[in-house]
Design a protein around this motif. Sequence first.
Motif, PDB file in Angstrom:
ATOM      1  N   LEU A 117       0.831  -1.205   0.000  1.00 15.49           N
ATOM      2  CA  LEU A 117       0.000   0.000   0.000  1.00 15.49           C
ATOM      3  C   LEU A 117       0.865   1.255   0.000  1.00 15.49           C
ATOM      4  O   LEU A 117       0.593   2.220  -0.720  1.00 15.49           O
ATOM      5  CB  LEU A 117      -0.925  -0.001   1.223  1.00 15.49           C
ATOM      6  N   SER A 118       1.935   1.237   0.789  1.00 20.13           N
ATOM      7  CA  SER A 118       2.846   2.379   0.837  1.00 20.13           C
ATOM      8  C   SER A 118       3.502   2.610  -0.517  1.00 20.13           C
ATOM      9  O   SER A 118       3.660   3.758  -0.961  1.00 20.13           O
ATOM     10  CB  SER A 118       3.924   2.142   1.904  1.00 20.13           C
ATOM     11  N   VAL A 119       3.871   1.522  -1.204  1.00 17.12           N
ATOM     12  CA  VAL A 119       4.505   1.636  -2.519  1.00 17.12           C
ATOM     13  C   VAL A 119       3.539   2.252  -3.529  1.00 17.12           C
ATOM     14  O   VAL A 119       3.912   3.141  -4.306  1.00 17.12           O
ATOM     15  CB  VAL A 119       4.970   0.252  -3.018  1.00 17.12           C
ATOM     16  N   VAL A 120       2.290   1.790  -3.513  1.00 17.68           N
ATOM     17  CA  VAL A 120       1.288   2.302  -4.451  1.00 17.68           C
ATOM     18  C   VAL A 120       1.048   3.794  -4.217  1.00 17.68           C
ATOM     19  O   VAL A 120       0.979   4.585  -5.165  1.00 17.68           O
ATOM     20  CB  VAL A 120      -0.037   1.519  -4.301  1.00 17.68           C
ATOM     21  N   ILE A 121       0.950   4.186  -2.962  1.00 16.24           N
ATOM     22  CA  ILE A 121       0.719   5.595  -2.644  1.00 16.24           C
ATOM     23  C   ILE A 121       1.909   6.442  -3.082  1.00 16.24           C
ATOM     24  O   ILE A 121       1.745   7.521  -3.679  1.00 16.24           O
ATOM     25  CB  ILE A 121       0.442   5.771  -1.141  1.00 16.24           C
ATOM     26  N   SER A 122       3.132   5.966  -2.817  1.00 11.37           N
ATOM     27  CA  SER A 122       4.329   6.712  -3.200  1.00 11.37           C
ATOM     28  C   SER A 122       4.413   6.867  -4.714  1.00 11.37           C
ATOM     29  O   SER A 122       4.735   7.948  -5.225  1.00 11.37           O
ATOM     30  CB  SER A 122       5.585   6.002  -2.686  1.00 11.37           C
ATOM     31  N   ALA A 123       4.126   5.787  -5.446  1.00 14.61           N
ATOM     32  CA  ALA A 123       4.149   5.859  -6.908  1.00 14.61           C
ATOM     33  C   ALA A 123       3.085   6.823  -7.416  1.00 14.61           C
ATOM     34  O   ALA A 123       3.317   7.596  -8.352  1.00 14.61           O
ATOM     35  CB  ALA A 123       3.939   4.470  -7.502  1.00 14.61           C
ATOM     36  N   GLY A 124       1.907   6.790  -6.784  1.00 13.87           N
ATOM     37  CA  GLY A 124       0.830   7.694  -7.181  1.00 13.87           C
ATOM     38  C   GLY A 124       1.185   9.148  -6.960  1.00 13.87           C
ATOM     39  O   GLY A 124       0.915  10.010  -7.811  1.00 13.87           O
ATOM     40  N   VAL A 125       1.819   9.434  -5.814  1.00 13.93           N
ATOM     41  CA  VAL A 125       2.218  10.808  -5.498  1.00 13.93           C
ATOM     42  C   VAL A 125       3.223  11.325  -6.527  1.00 13.93           C
ATOM     43  O   VAL A 125       3.163  12.479  -6.959  1.00 13.93           O
ATOM     44  CB  VAL A 125       2.812  10.876  -4.070  1.00 13.93           C
ATOM     45  N   GLN A 126       4.171  10.451  -6.933  1.00 15.97           N
ATOM     46  CA  GLN A 126       5.183  10.869  -7.912  1.00 15.97           C
ATOM     47  C   GLN A 126       4.600  11.016  -9.318  1.00 15.97           C
ATOM     48  O   GLN A 126       4.979  11.899 -10.075  1.00 15.97           O
ATOM     49  CB  GLN A 126       6.341   9.867  -7.938  1.00 15.97           C
ATOM     50  N   GLY A 127       3.694  10.124  -9.681  1.00 12.30           N
ATOM     51  CA  GLY A 127       3.179  10.126 -11.047  1.00 12.30           C
ATOM     52  C   GLY A 127       1.959  10.984 -11.289  1.00 12.30           C
ATOM     53  O   GLY A 127       1.677  11.363 -12.435  1.00 12.30           O
ATOM     54  N   PRO A 129       1.087  14.253 -10.778  1.00 12.84           N
ATOM     55  CA  PRO A 129       1.182  15.544 -11.480  1.00 12.84           C
ATOM     56  C   PRO A 129       1.262  15.390 -13.004  1.00 12.84           C
ATOM     57  O   PRO A 129       0.601  16.118 -13.744  1.00 12.84           O
ATOM     58  CB  PRO A 129       2.459  16.161 -10.902  1.00 12.84           C
ATOM     59  N   THR A 130       2.057  14.419 -13.460  1.00 14.29           N
ATOM     60  CA  THR A 130       2.183  14.183 -14.907  1.00 14.29           C
ATOM     61  C   THR A 130       0.860  13.718 -15.493  1.00 14.29           C
ATOM     62  O   THR A 130       0.433  14.177 -16.567  1.00 14.29           O
ATOM     63  CB  THR A 130       3.271  13.127 -15.182  1.00 14.29           C
ATOM     64  N   LEU A 131       0.186  12.813 -14.797  1.00 16.29           N
ATOM     65  CA  LEU A 131      -1.079  12.279 -15.290  1.00 16.29           C
ATOM     66  C   LEU A 131      -2.167  13.346 -15.329  1.00 16.29           C
ATOM     67  O   LEU A 131      -2.966  13.407 -16.268  1.00 16.29           O
ATOM     68  CB  LEU A 131      -1.526  11.109 -14.414  1.00 16.29           C
ATOM     69  N   LEU A 132      -2.212  14.207 -14.317  1.00 22.19           N
ATOM     70  CA  LEU A 132      -3.214  15.282 -14.284  1.00 22.19           C
ATOM     71  C   LEU A 132      -2.985  16.274 -15.428  1.00 22.19           C
ATOM     72  O   LEU A 132      -3.936  16.721 -16.076  1.00 22.19           O
ATOM     73  CB  LEU A 132      -3.160  16.011 -12.938  1.00 22.19           C
ATOM     74  N   LYS A 133      -1.713  16.626 -15.649  1.00 19.35           N
ATOM     75  CA  LYS A 133      -1.401  17.557 -16.740  1.00 19.35           C
ATOM     76  C   LYS A 133      -1.771  16.946 -18.083  1.00 19.35           C
ATOM     77  O   LYS A 133      -2.352  17.609 -18.953  1.00 19.35           O
ATOM     78  CB  LYS A 133       0.090  17.893 -16.706  1.00 19.35           C
ATOM     79  N   MET A 134      -1.457  15.647 -18.246  1.00 17.42           N
ATOM     80  CA  MET A 134      -1.778  14.980 -19.502  1.00 17.42           C
ATOM     81  C   MET A 134      -3.285  14.889 -19.703  1.00 17.42           C
ATOM     82  O   MET A 134      -3.795  15.094 -20.807  1.00 17.42           O
ATOM     83  CB  MET A 134      -1.179  13.567 -19.503  1.00 17.42           C
ATOM     84  N   ALA A 135      -4.026  14.623 -18.630  1.00 12.65           N
ATOM     85  CA  ALA A 135      -5.479  14.514 -18.734  1.00 12.65           C
ATOM     86  C   ALA A 135      -6.097  15.835 -19.178  1.00 12.65           C
ATOM     87  O   ALA A 135      -7.020  15.864 -19.998  1.00 12.65           O
ATOM     88  CB  ALA A 135      -6.064  14.073 -17.395  1.00 12.65           C
TER      89      ALA A 135
END
Length: 226
Positions: A117-127, A129-135
């Motif tokens: 769960l910690s890994v998924v949250i950390s990956a989500g936090v890093q990724g 901003p890029t996904l929101l901008k692309m969306a």
Amino acid sequence: MKARDLGPALEWASAQSARLLSDGSSLELKLHQLHFVEILQKGDKNEAIKHARTYLAPFASVHKVEIQKLMACLLWAGRLEQSPYAELLSPSHWENMIEEVSQQFCSLMGQSHASPLSVVISAGVQGLPTLLKMASVMAAKGQEWQAMKQLPVPVDLGRELQFHSIFVCPVLREQGNDENPPMLMPCGHVLSKQSIVKLSKSNTRAFKCPYCPLEATVTQCKQLHF
């Protein structure tokens, strides 16, 4: 180790010695250092010397300063807390070693030391901003990015979120294997061997990297070994 028993950890580190060294880890030495201090604090100088000759000597050429410091501790056998090296008795040494053993074990197993769960949250936090901008960009163009098979932009994650060496060719979308290994191009991009052969028209000419303007020849590409 939480019960102050170094035996199993030392046995495991000894069995994994070659792999730990290839990873640049000095875990085995640190465990033997910890055991050396434990023996010395009990006042058994002869046993400490015997342990040092057997287990610390092989590391002396690379870790000379650390070994010299431990040898100086022999002068304070049984009263190390009164010596200039009293910090070696700090409980934090045990706590740090417990954490390092756990991390190294997970690393050699190709697993994350943190909870999934910690890994998924950390990956989500890093990724995110890029996904929101692309969306927002795709929405402005009236395109539905969620229906795409591949994201149009890379989502860079830190090395702490990379746990295995499985390679999937970004061109052929196939997992690398012994017959079709990953190949490093001079520009730094990695493709499968089959992709490079196809792009170069069966090794006969220079070809452009699919991801940047640079060109390369087959002979300039080097096989990667994970």
